[in-house]
Design a protein around this motif. Structure first.
Motif, PDB file in Angstrom:
ATOM      1  N   VAL A 133       0.836  -1.209   0.000  1.00 48.01           N
ATOM      2  CA  VAL A 133       0.000   0.000   0.000  1.00 48.01           C
ATOM      3  C   VAL A 133       0.864   1.250   0.000  1.00 48.01           C
ATOM      4  CG1 VAL A 133      -1.733   1.288   1.297  1.00 48.01           C
ATOM      5  CG2 VAL A 133      -1.907  -1.196   1.124  1.00 48.01           C
ATOM      6  N   ALA A 134       1.940   1.217   0.807  1.00 48.91           N
ATOM      7  CA  ALA A 134       2.833   2.377   0.843  1.00 48.91           C
ATOM      8  C   ALA A 134       3.477   2.613  -0.513  1.00 48.91           C
ATOM      9  CB  ALA A 134       3.892   2.170   1.925  1.00 48.91           C
ATOM     10  N   GLY A 135       3.888   1.542  -1.187  1.00 44.46           N
ATOM     11  CA  GLY A 135       4.512   1.709  -2.501  1.00 44.46           C
ATOM     12  C   GLY A 135       3.542   2.207  -3.539  1.00 44.46           C
ATOM     13  N   VAL A 136       2.328   1.668  -3.544  1.00 46.75           N
ATOM     14  CA  VAL A 136       1.344   2.088  -4.542  1.00 46.75           C
ATOM     15  C   VAL A 136       0.938   3.545  -4.335  1.00 46.75           C
ATOM     16  CG1 VAL A 136      -0.990   1.678  -5.408  1.00 46.75           C
ATOM     17  CG2 VAL A 136       0.512  -0.251  -4.896  1.00 46.75           C
ATOM     18  N   SER A 137       0.774   3.944  -3.055  1.00 45.00           N
ATOM     19  CA  SER A 137       0.373   5.329  -2.789  1.00 45.00           C
ATOM     20  C   SER A 137       1.432   6.322  -3.253  1.00 45.00           C
ATOM     21  CB  SER A 137       0.116   5.522  -1.294  1.00 45.00           C
ATOM     22  OG  SER A 137       1.313   5.307  -0.549  1.00 45.00           O
ATOM     23  N   GLY A 138       2.684   5.879  -3.336  1.00 41.37           N
ATOM     24  CA  GLY A 138       3.723   6.770  -3.814  1.00 41.37           C
ATOM     25  C   GLY A 138       3.802   6.876  -5.318  1.00 41.37           C
ATOM     26  N   GLN A 139       3.012   6.096  -6.046  1.00 40.16           N
ATOM     27  CA  GLN A 139       3.071   6.092  -7.511  1.00 40.16           C
ATOM     28  C   GLN A 139       1.889   6.779  -8.162  1.00 40.16           C
ATOM     29  OE1 GLN A 139       4.555   2.212  -9.257  1.00 40.16           O
ATOM     30  NE2 GLN A 139       4.013   1.486  -7.200  1.00 40.16           N
ATOM     31  N   THR A 140       0.934   7.260  -7.372  1.00 38.34           N
ATOM     32  CA  THR A 140      -0.265   7.843  -7.956  1.00 38.34           C
ATOM     33  C   THR A 140      -0.666   9.097  -7.182  1.00 38.34           C
ATOM     34  OG1 THR A 140      -2.605   7.446  -8.456  1.00 38.34           O
ATOM     35  CG2 THR A 140      -1.714   6.376  -6.506  1.00 38.34           C
ATOM     36  N   ALA A 141      -1.364   9.982  -7.873  1.00 37.33           N
ATOM     37  CA  ALA A 141      -1.887  11.188  -7.223  1.00 37.33           C
ATOM     38  C   ALA A 141      -3.226  10.935  -6.546  1.00 37.33           C
ATOM     39  CB  ALA A 141      -2.035  12.316  -8.251  1.00 37.33           C
ATOM     40  N   HIS A 142      -3.825   9.803  -6.822  1.00 37.64           N
ATOM     41  CA  HIS A 142      -5.111   9.466  -6.211  1.00 37.64           C
ATOM     42  C   HIS A 142      -4.855   8.717  -4.907  1.00 37.64           C
ATOM     43  CE1 HIS A 142      -7.044  10.740  -9.926  1.00 37.64           C
ATOM     44  NE2 HIS A 142      -6.217   9.949 -10.609  1.00 37.64           N
ATOM     45  N   ASP A 143      -4.256   9.421  -3.962  1.00 33.19           N
ATOM     46  CA  ASP A 143      -3.864   8.757  -2.731  1.00 33.19           C
ATOM     47  C   ASP A 143      -5.062   8.305  -1.911  1.00 33.19           C
ATOM     48  OD1 ASP A 143      -4.608  11.341  -2.382  1.00 33.19           O
ATOM     49  OD2 ASP A 143      -2.982  11.890  -1.016  1.00 33.19           O
ATOM     50  N   GLN A 144      -6.201   9.026  -1.986  1.00 35.44           N
ATOM     51  CA  GLN A 144      -7.369   8.624  -1.217  1.00 35.44           C
ATOM     52  C   GLN A 144      -7.930   7.296  -1.725  1.00 35.44           C
ATOM     53  OE1 GLN A 144     -10.306  11.678  -0.317  1.00 35.44           O
ATOM     54  NE2 GLN A 144      -8.825  13.288  -0.817  1.00 35.44           N
ATOM     55  N   VAL A 145      -7.881   7.102  -3.030  1.00 40.88           N
ATOM     56  CA  VAL A 145      -8.345   5.826  -3.589  1.00 40.88           C
ATOM     57  C   VAL A 145      -7.469   4.692  -3.108  1.00 40.88           C
ATOM     58  CG1 VAL A 145      -8.764   4.549  -5.720  1.00 40.88           C
ATOM     59  CG2 VAL A 145      -9.305   6.995  -5.596  1.00 40.88           C
ATOM     60  N   VAL A 146      -6.155   4.922  -3.123  1.00 39.28           N
ATOM     61  CA  VAL A 146      -5.230   3.891  -2.661  1.00 39.28           C
ATOM     62  C   VAL A 146      -5.461   3.581  -1.186  1.00 39.28           C
ATOM     63  CG1 VAL A 146      -2.796   3.341  -2.322  1.00 39.28           C
ATOM     64  CG2 VAL A 146      -3.530   4.533  -4.391  1.00 39.28           C
ATOM     65  N   LEU A 147      -5.696   4.625  -0.389  1.00 43.05           N
ATOM     66  CA  LEU A 147      -5.914   4.404   1.046  1.00 43.05           C
ATOM     67  C   LEU A 147      -7.204   3.631   1.293  1.00 43.05           C
ATOM     68  CD1 LEU A 147      -4.807   7.886   2.449  1.00 43.05           C
ATOM     69  CD2 LEU A 147      -3.577   5.718   2.581  1.00 43.05           C
ATOM     70  N   VAL A 148      -8.241   3.932   0.517  1.00 45.45           N
ATOM     71  CA  VAL A 148      -9.500   3.181   0.662  1.00 45.45           C
ATOM     72  C   VAL A 148      -9.273   1.715   0.307  1.00 45.45           C
ATOM     73  CG1 VAL A 148     -11.818   2.889  -0.264  1.00 45.45           C
ATOM     74  CG2 VAL A 148     -10.973   5.175   0.294  1.00 45.45           C
ATOM     75  N   LEU A 149      -8.596   1.481  -0.812  1.00 44.09           N
ATOM     76  CA  LEU A 149      -8.314   0.096  -1.205  1.00 44.09           C
ATOM     77  C   LEU A 149      -7.418  -0.598  -0.181  1.00 44.09           C
ATOM     78  CD1 LEU A 149      -7.735   0.596  -5.042  1.00 44.09           C
ATOM     79  CD2 LEU A 149      -9.784  -0.285  -3.886  1.00 44.09           C
ATOM     80  N   GLY A 150      -6.488   0.141   0.402  1.00 42.48           N
ATOM     81  CA  GLY A 150      -5.635  -0.447   1.423  1.00 42.48           C
ATOM     82  C   GLY A 150      -6.414  -0.878   2.644  1.00 42.48           C
ATOM     83  N   VAL A 151      -7.347  -0.034   3.086  1.00 44.29           N
ATOM     84  CA  VAL A 151      -8.186  -0.412   4.236  1.00 44.29           C
ATOM     85  C   VAL A 151      -9.008  -1.653   3.904  1.00 44.29           C
ATOM     86  CG1 VAL A 151     -10.069   0.340   5.733  1.00 44.29           C
ATOM     87  CG2 VAL A 151      -8.244   1.938   5.140  1.00 44.29           C
ATOM     88  N   LEU A 152      -9.580  -1.669   2.697  1.00 47.50           N
ATOM     89  CA  LEU A 152     -10.358  -2.839   2.294  1.00 47.50           C
ATOM     90  C   LEU A 152      -9.476  -4.089   2.222  1.00 47.50           C
ATOM     91  CD1 LEU A 152     -12.557  -1.256  -0.527  1.00 47.50           C
ATOM     92  CD2 LEU A 152     -13.288  -1.942   1.769  1.00 47.50           C
ATOM     93  N   ALA A 153      -8.245  -3.925   1.726  1.00 50.13           N
ATOM     94  CA  ALA A 153      -7.343  -5.073   1.641  1.00 50.13           C
ATOM     95  C   ALA A 153      -7.000  -5.603   3.031  1.00 50.13           C
ATOM     96  CB  ALA A 153      -6.067  -4.664   0.899  1.00 50.13           C
ATOM     97  N   PHE A 154      -6.749  -4.723   3.968  1.00 47.18           N
ATOM     98  CA  PHE A 154      -6.473  -5.170   5.332  1.00 47.18           C
ATOM     99  C   PHE A 154      -7.699  -5.838   5.950  1.00 47.18           C
ATOM    100  CE2 PHE A 154      -2.681  -2.456   5.341  1.00 47.18           C
ATOM    101  CZ  PHE A 154      -1.800  -3.277   6.033  1.00 47.18           C
ATOM    102  N   ALA A 155      -8.889  -5.322   5.618  1.00 48.43           N
ATOM    103  CA  ALA A 155     -10.103  -5.965   6.116  1.00 48.43           C
ATOM    104  C   ALA A 155     -10.234  -7.383   5.543  1.00 48.43           C
ATOM    105  CB  ALA A 155     -11.323  -5.122   5.758  1.00 48.43           C
ATOM    106  N   CYS A 156      -9.935  -7.524   4.255  1.00 51.29           N
ATOM    107  CA  CYS A 156      -9.969  -8.870   3.652  1.00 51.29           C
ATOM    108  C   CYS A 156      -8.927  -9.779   4.285  1.00 51.29           C
ATOM    109  CB  CYS A 156      -9.723  -8.769   2.147  1.00 51.29           C
ATOM    110  SG  CYS A 156     -11.039  -7.907   1.242  1.00 51.29           S
ATOM    111  N   LEU A 157      -7.758  -9.233   4.581  1.00 44.78           N
ATOM    112  CA  LEU A 157      -6.722 -10.032   5.219  1.00 44.78           C
ATOM    113  C   LEU A 157      -7.158 -10.493   6.610  1.00 44.78           C
ATOM    114  CD1 LEU A 157      -3.860 -11.082   4.725  1.00 44.78           C
ATOM    115  CD2 LEU A 157      -2.994  -9.004   5.835  1.00 44.78           C
ATOM    116  N   ALA A 158      -7.833  -9.610   7.322  1.00 48.14           N
ATOM    117  CA  ALA A 158      -8.356 -10.007   8.632  1.00 48.14           C
ATOM    118  C   ALA A 158      -9.391 -11.114   8.500  1.00 48.14           C
ATOM    119  CB  ALA A 158      -8.962  -8.788   9.335  1.00 48.14           C
ATOM    120  N   GLU A 159     -10.223 -11.023   7.478  1.00 48.78           N
ATOM    121  CA  GLU A 159     -11.227 -12.066   7.269  1.00 48.78           C
ATOM    122  C   GLU A 159     -10.564 -13.389   6.880  1.00 48.78           C
ATOM    123  OE1 GLU A 159     -14.978 -13.907   6.941  1.00 48.78           O
ATOM    124  OE2 GLU A 159     -14.152 -12.183   8.047  1.00 48.78           O
TER     125      GLU A 159
END
Length: 727
Positions: A133-159
């Motif tokens: 997530v940290a690497g992807v957020s550094g490659q795009t200007a849409h940081d909020q989208v990356v952060l939302v996807l990161g939260v969802l990814a961590f939620a999936c990992l918890a599941e």
């Protein structure tokens, strides 16, 4: 040291050595091994370490399995770095390389997690996703989208961890999700605050991040128990954040816009709280409270400004009844007072479950009058924010007070007392508003007097009647004073009728609350009237006389107030003393003898009706007051004077009367004061007496005492028996 600790140390050091060796191998052998050789070596080492770790885990050697698994995942990261360095993946940026390593670690850890329950893959999977997530957020200007996807990814990992039945992964993933959600919240708030307009936030999408952060708070709900508090807490947090997102566009448009937006949200959440029911009502309470904050601030601001504008009309009794209120420049629209107050009342009713009680007739009788009066006061505040005549504000406030008291008088429940108290407070507020005009103040005070009298006479509860009787004398005094101002009566003559009226109230209603209120009102009125008189000394004497007469009358009329007779006598004596001082009388007898005569008459009256009363208790105070002040004057002044002669004759008369009637008090007071007077008469001549006369006198006395000792003892016994028979 435990055996397990030794194994942990050895295996940890072994894993560290293997990873360091792999790094050194890459650094040293990179130059002489070909691409194929390097690939074969790293892949072989990675697969071997992973296979051994899985095999050891199945055989129960958990520590060894954890160590080799860690080595395999470390080698996997080195594989990714080697591939990138070899150019197999093209020219990657630093952020791209970080993303590649994170994705590789995540994939390898998840693969190992499918065949084992080791802790190392769980930890590394979280680290890998974090890195990705940290690497992807550094490659795009849409940081909020990356952060939302990161939260969802961590939620999936918890599941995934929950479904796999492991313990560490769900909690670690939730921590990661919370961290990235906090980052999303900060970024979204900053973006929305920089573009706090409706068009920028919703048409251009600068507010979508806040809504996304709010929606992400709902993720734990499907995975928690049906009646769990976690569900309600998450829903309440999401609703609060959504409220912030909806209210933010109006924050830069002035207080009026803020108030309207907050008020609409407050009413919406209040309705939602009613619809959701008791169990889920807490979800709406948090955004309700948040929405109520600006509404409360703006309502309080308008109410304070209205009160200050009304009180700033002028000093007391300096304006006419038609005076107008000053104009104001406000930060908020005056018309907001009533809607804000209504919204707050609705929210308070919903939050305290009062709304459900309004459906019953009893509930309506309790809630409706209070709410209506508060709304009416808010409407009056709106009126006071404009340049209207002062009488409109005071009249409206007095009408609200009268309505509350009228409704309280007819009530039979305990809420009537509260309503009566509220009416009294509103009436006092009307008087404060009306102070600049004597006529308006008189009318407003008359409303308070009538309201207090109605509650005092017809009140159904003791506490309400006590409060009304406490207010009534003070209110009556205020009515007389303001009425005298309207009638242009001089200030010096206003306190006398107040003393008479409130004094009669205290006599007719001998209760402590009435007496204290009457005393305070009389004292305040006298303190204002006496200095305003042309002759303050004469005015003070008049008011002391009236007060003393009323207090004495109360003592005579009411048996339980007999002790007030002393206070009444003291006030009358003080009035006499003030008058005597005014006409230039300085002799003490003019001040003391009237009071002494009064005390002696009271004492003689007691002796006549109580044969067992002692004269020391009944007569001594009056006798001491009649003689001691004159004695002090003689001692400090001229011993040879008419005063000294009259005092000596008086003492002689007291001794003779006491001896004849066998009364202790006159005998002892007369003899004591007479002896001191005789010694004072001797003092001027004592210094001129020859020494031989004093020595001869002393010798004679000593001789006589020695000769007649036994005879005096006998006489002493006879004297003691005589005194014992005295009354």
């Amino acid at each position: 040291m435990r055996g397990a600790s030794v194994a942990s140390i050895l295996l940890g050091l072994g894993a560290l050595c293997l990873l360091v060796a792999a790094v050194i191998f890459l650094a040293v052998a990179w130059s002489w091994l070909g691409v194929g050789g390097r690939t074969v070596v790293l892949v072989a080492l990675t697969i071997t370490a992973a296979t051994l770790g899985t095999w050891l885990s199945r055989r129960g050697l958990r520590l060894a399995a954890e160590s080799l698994t860690l080595v395999s995942l470390g080698l996997l990261a080195l594989d990714a770095l080697g591939a990138e360095n070899a150019g197999w993946l093209g020219q990657l940026s630093t952020a791209g390389t970080v993303s590649l390593v994170g994705a590789t670690l995540l994939a390898g850890a998840l693969a190992l997690l499918l065949v084992s329950r080791l802790v190392t893959p769980q930890v590394v999977s979280v680290i890998g996703l974090w890195t990705l997530v940290a690497g992807v957020s550094g490659q795009t200007a849409h940081d909020q989208v990356v952060l939302v996807l990161g939260v969802l990814a961590f939620a999936c990992l918890a599941e995934v961890g929950r479904l796999r039945g492991v313990t560490a992964l769900p909690w670690l993933a939730l921590v990661g999700a919370g961290t990235w959600w906090a980052a999303l919240l900060l970024v979204a708030l900053s973006d929305a605050a920089d573009h706090a307009t409706v068009r920028a936030m919703w048409a251009q999408g600068h507010g979508v991040g806040l809504l996304a952060a709010s929606a992400l708070l709902l993720l734990p709900i499907p995975f928690s128990a049906a009646r769990s508090r976690v569900r309600r807490a998450c829903a309440a947090a999401a609703a609060t954040l959504a409220t912030v997102a909806l209210a933010l566009p109006g924050m830069d448009d002035g207080a009026t816009t803020v108030a309207w937006v907050s008020l609409v949200l407050l009413l919406l959440w209040s309705g939602a709280a009613l619809v959701l029911g008791e169990r889920w009502k807490a979800v709406a309470l948090a955004p309700m409270a948040l929405s109520a904050v600006p509404v409360t601030v703006i309502a309080a601001y308008l109410l304070v400004e209205a009160a200050a504008n009304t009180l700033a009309v002028g000093d007391p009794f300096t304006r006419t009844a038609g005076v107008r209120l000053p104009s104001l420049s406000l930060d908020a629209e005056p018309a907001l007072s009533v809607p804000c107050v209504v919204g707050l009342l609705v929210a308070a009713a919903v939050a305290t479950s009062v709304a459900t009680s309004v459906t019953t007739s009893a509930g309506r009788r309790v809630v409706v009058p209070g709410a209506a009066s508060v709304v009416a006061l808010a409407a009056i505040a709106t009126l006071a924010l404009h340049t209207v005549p002062l009488w409109t504000v005071t009249a409206a406030t007095s009408l609200v007070a009268a309505a509350l008291v009228a409704d309280a008088v007819r009530r039979t429940d305990r809420a009537g007392s509260v309503e009566a108290a509220g009416g009294g407070l509103v009436a006092i507020l009307a008087i404060a508003f009306a102070l600049p005009s004597a006529l308006l103040c008189t009318v407003a005070t008359a409303v308070l007097v009538l309201a207090a009298a109605a509650v005092a006479v017809t009140g159904r509860f003791l506490d309400a009647r006590v409060a009304a009787w406490t207010v009534l004398p003070a209110a009556t005094a205020g009515l007389i004073w303001s009425g005298a101002e309207v009638a242009a009566v001089d200030t010096a003559y206003r306190a006398a009728p107040i003393l008479i009226v409130v004094g009669l109230m205290a006599i007719l209603r001998p209760r402590i609350e009435v007496e204290v209120s009457a005393a305070v009102a009389s004292l305040v009125a006298s303190a204002a009237a006496v200095p305003a008189a042309t002759d303050p000394t004469w005015s003070l004497s008049l008011h002391l006389t009236l007060a003393g007469a009323l207090v004495t009358a109360s003592a005579l009329v009411t048996p339980s107030r007999r002790s007030l007779g002393w206070l009444g006598g003291a006030l009358l004596a003080a009035a006499t003393w003030v008058r005597l001082a005014e006409i230039g009388v300085h002799a003490p007898e003019a001040y003391t003898l009237p009071s002494a005569v009064a005390l002696l008459l009271v004492g003689l009256h007691r002796l006549r009706h109580d044969p067992d009363a002692a004269t020391m208790t009944a007569l001594a105070p009056g006798l001491v007051l009649a003689t001691v002040p004159s004695l002090l004057w003689v001692v400090a002044g001229d011993a040879v004077s008419l005063r000294a002669a009259l005092l000596g004759l008086g003492c002689l008369a007291l001794v003779l009367v006491g001896a004849r009637l066998r009364w202790n008090a006159p005998l002892l007071v007369g003899s004591s004061v007479g002896a001191l007077l005789v010694l004072r008469e001797l003092a001027p001549y004592a210094g001129h007496t020859p020494q031989w006369v004093l020595i001869g006198f002393a010798g004679t006395v000593l001789t006589l005492v020695g000769i007649t000792w036994e005879n005096r003892m006998l006489e002493l016994r006879h004297a003691a028996a005589y005194l014992g028979r005295l009354r």
